[in-house]
Design a protein around this motif. Sequence first.
Motif, short mmCIF file in Angstrom:
data_model
loop_
_atom_site.label_atom_id
_atom_site.label_comp_id
_atom_site.label_asym_id
_atom_site.label_seq_id
_atom_site.Cartn_x
_atom_site.Cartn_y
_atom_site.Cartn_z
N HIS A 39 -19.23 -11.40 -51.47
CA HIS A 39 -19.65 -10.59 -52.62
C HIS A 39 -19.78 -9.10 -52.31
O HIS A 39 -19.90 -8.30 -53.25
N ALA A 40 -19.75 -8.72 -51.05
CA ALA A 40 -19.88 -7.30 -50.69
C ALA A 40 -18.62 -6.53 -51.07
O ALA A 40 -17.51 -7.02 -50.90
N LYS A 41 -18.84 -5.34 -51.57
CA LYS A 41 -17.70 -4.46 -51.87
C LYS A 41 -17.37 -3.59 -50.66
O LYS A 41 -16.28 -3.06 -50.55
N GLN A 42 -18.34 -3.48 -49.76
CA GLN A 42 -18.20 -2.59 -48.61
C GLN A 42 -18.83 -3.24 -47.38
O GLN A 42 -19.91 -3.79 -47.46
N ILE A 43 -18.12 -3.15 -46.25
CA ILE A 43 -18.63 -3.71 -44.99
C ILE A 43 -18.66 -2.60 -43.94
O ILE A 43 -17.67 -1.91 -43.73
N LEU A 44 -19.80 -2.47 -43.29
CA LEU A 44 -19.95 -1.54 -42.18
C LEU A 44 -19.84 -2.35 -40.89
O LEU A 44 -20.66 -3.23 -40.64
N PHE A 45 -18.82 -2.08 -40.12
CA PHE A 45 -18.56 -2.82 -38.88
C PHE A 45 -18.93 -1.97 -37.67
O PHE A 45 -19.30 -0.80 -37.80
N TYR A 46 -18.81 -2.56 -36.49
CA TYR A 46 -18.93 -1.84 -35.23
C TYR A 46 -17.67 -2.12 -34.42
O TYR A 46 -17.00 -3.13 -34.64
N ALA A 47 -17.36 -1.24 -33.50
CA ALA A 47 -16.22 -1.44 -32.61
C ALA A 47 -16.75 -2.07 -31.33
O ALA A 47 -17.55 -1.46 -30.62
N ALA A 48 -16.34 -3.29 -31.05
CA ALA A 48 -16.87 -4.05 -29.92
C ALA A 48 -16.53 -3.42 -28.57
O ALA A 48 -15.43 -2.93 -28.36
#
Length: 184
Positions: A39-48
């Motif tokens: 349901h999210a329109k936006q995802i904040l990720f991290y670079a592993a």
Amino acid sequence: MSVKSELRKELKLKRKLIHSLQTDNKICENLICSDMYIHAKQILFYAALDDEINVDSCVNNALSLGKKVAFPRCSDDKGNMKFYYINSLNDLEEGFFGVREPNENACQVTDFSDTVCIVPAISYDLLGYRLGYGKGYYDRFLQNCSLISVGLCYNKLISDKIPADKHDVPVNYIITESGVSTVG
């Protein structure tokens, strides 16, 4: 050496022993099948980094679904960071601490509505507190944003209790290779 520093050292060694692409893929599968992600329109990720859970497959999935995807960029060495949009993993370049970050031409995220933030850590406890790297970047960020925060962690690195300071901010959910857990 502080309690957190000793715990950090011990758990980083343990993580190196259990880190595997197969387990990372199962955690990523659990993430992309979760309602919050869907349901999210936006995802904040991290670079592993080295032995962190690699989320590159989730990034590619989110982009293919037309979700907005952003990564953090450290704005200083005092624990401040901002998120910037990317169109592909190729938009990342080496930045602070050798971590891949969006390049300086990227557009900054200013609206965090309908957003899920994937928060990296060495370990989480049952209340959602994390043992990170001790710089406080995510705690400062999460204090100032209203969004859904999700910790990814290996089952064997979930602790009963991690020493938490007053400025530490717990995540809302933890996802392991076994599934999704609400915390708190």
